[in-house]
Enzyme design. Sequence first.
Site, short mmCIF file in Angstrom:
data_model
loop_
_atom_site.label_atom_id
_atom_site.label_comp_id
_atom_site.label_asym_id
_atom_site.label_seq_id
_atom_site.Cartn_x
_atom_site.Cartn_y
_atom_site.Cartn_z
N ARG A 68 12.50 48.16 1.78
CA ARG A 68 11.58 48.40 0.58
C ARG A 68 12.08 48.47 -1.01
O ARG A 68 10.77 48.03 -1.64
CB ARG A 68 11.09 49.78 0.87
N ASP A 107 7.91 58.29 14.53
CA ASP A 107 7.60 56.93 13.51
C ASP A 107 6.11 56.94 13.84
O ASP A 107 5.58 57.72 13.63
CB ASP A 107 7.72 55.54 14.76
N ARG A 137 17.10 43.59 13.55
CA ARG A 137 17.51 45.11 12.74
C ARG A 137 18.34 45.68 13.88
O ARG A 137 19.08 46.24 13.46
CB ARG A 137 16.02 45.96 13.06
N HIS A 159 3.27 48.54 16.87
CA HIS A 159 2.47 48.70 16.84
C HIS A 159 1.26 48.06 17.11
O HIS A 159 -0.03 48.71 16.27
CB HIS A 159 2.69 47.49 14.95
N LYS A 162 17.59 55.23 15.01
CA LYS A 162 16.16 55.43 15.48
C LYS A 162 16.59 53.99 16.28
O LYS A 162 17.05 53.06 16.34
CB LYS A 162 15.14 54.52 14.19
N HIS A 163 15.14 53.99 17.12
CA HIS A 163 14.19 54.36 17.70
C HIS A 163 14.46 55.11 18.87
O HIS A 163 14.42 54.48 20.57
CB HIS A 163 13.47 53.49 18.14
N ASP A 168 12.76 53.07 4.58
CA ASP A 168 13.26 52.46 5.19
C ASP A 168 14.33 51.20 4.48
O ASP A 168 14.15 50.29 4.12
CB ASP A 168 12.20 50.56 5.95
#
Length: 552
Positions: free
Chosen positions: A87, A265, A148, A191, A178-179, A79
């Site tokens: 990352r 995901d 984001r 999550h 995404k998403h 990502d």
Amino acid sequence: MKACSELTLKEKIGQLLMAGFEGFTPDMNIRDLLQNHFVGGVVFFSRNLDNPGQAFALTEELQRMAVAATGIPLWIGTDQEGGMVVRVRQGIAQLPAAMGLGAARNPGLLYEAAKGTAEELKALGINMNFAPVVDINVNPRNPIIDVRSFGDDAELVSELGIAAMIGFQDGGIASVIKHFPGHGDTETDSHAELPVVRHSLERLRSVELVPFRRAALTGAEAVMTAHVGIPLLSGGEPVPATLSREVLTGLLREELGFDGLIVTDCMEMDAVTQGIGVGEAVVRAMLAGADLLLVSHTYASQLEAVAALERAVADGRLPEERIDASVERILRLKKRRIGELRERNWEEARLLLENPQTLRTIERLREESITAVNREPDFCRLSPDVDTLVLWPQISAACKSEDEPVHDATLAGFLRPFIGAKLTERVYGTSPDPDEIAALASEAQRYGQIIAGIFHTASNPGQPALVRKLLEGGAKVIPVSLRNPVDLAAFPEAKGFLACYEHHPHTLQALARVLTGTAEPAGTLPVTIPVYISERGESDEHRSASVIESAT
């Protein structure tokens, strides 16, 4: 590269999976998954990436293991969205937060920045980027998408999302938008639990689906699913979109005409595993129409996924033809984006990183993102001759998708060359308590102008309490949003405010120039600051702020 027809069933099942692991070097778990279960992809998080040289060596070693086992190179994905979701955190070009890009509204520069970023990721051996986010952030209470997203307008998100997608692709890597079918109008984090979208199909087609439809028509190669429930499409029950044939096959494949990779995901997230577990979830995702299954964290879950898929084929529940269709798509895109691996040299790769042209393009985007709302002419401009206090929040990750910040720069260092009078900075707690608020407000009485930074106030109520206390005093107070500018709706009495969407040092440098009048604010608000009622009883809503607006 082998064809699907040359693979055993076990090898084909391996190609359906992308696995994560712990550490900067391959551990025994990922070695077993690659060598004995023929997993076809690896997903990196910051736990795997220390510096560019280490990242290069890691991708080389993983690819050697995979090719020795199957003759097929790996997807190596991460990502690298920009802002707080990156990352690879040092040594390569870093895109700004998407909402800052939405404020800059420059698709040409964004394309060049995304292309340059992709070229640097490719130099490290990363061939898939789970970006851009094309969710439309129409819900200001969204805890997981937020900055984001490029903004709350379908046209803006589509234009910028496609510019970034094509830039990543032209830079030589796979871009996973995404998403799907949209995570922008949710109020919970997938999550932890299943967010539910209760809109009509007409609304979805006119808002959430717009960027995906246009991207599909413009060469999108891969789409990531959202773990969100849409009861309208699943018989009234909130089935996660990732597990819904009506969503993945009916909506994405058939209605939108998308024939690229459908990537899930992470299949370990609670929103998709609750009550059924990872093994059953991956089987249902395949039956729904997914191609590539992310199992990002736990070795036991990864083995469970492999075993469940093998068992589903043996039981006749999952036809091998269904697996073949996905493997064909995977291998087709691998051939296009990876091809045959060649010997690579770190010294050559190193020279491709932090390309000066890419860095300057990104710096320009940051400069163009700074957004001002002035309710009095030039309110958001400091006087160099007035004592100045900067109150700056401690910044931390705001959701599970983010890592803790690498940058610890604050504003005062960038302001100091421009302020001749006394300049003091205080870094306050992420959510200051009443005692800290009282102490800061007392100190502020000794200054004629105050910059009050705020960051993610929804989770930190002490921040707006501090700003409101400052606004009660007699000094000039300029609130500055370092994240989503909807936070500024809490201060209708403010005579002006600024938004910069992130706290990268180059962004703070651009902010300092705007505050001191050496640069003009060029950004346009990419989200609507909620309506409030002014003292005169008039509705006041702001979308754009570079223009001077009359006092209310």
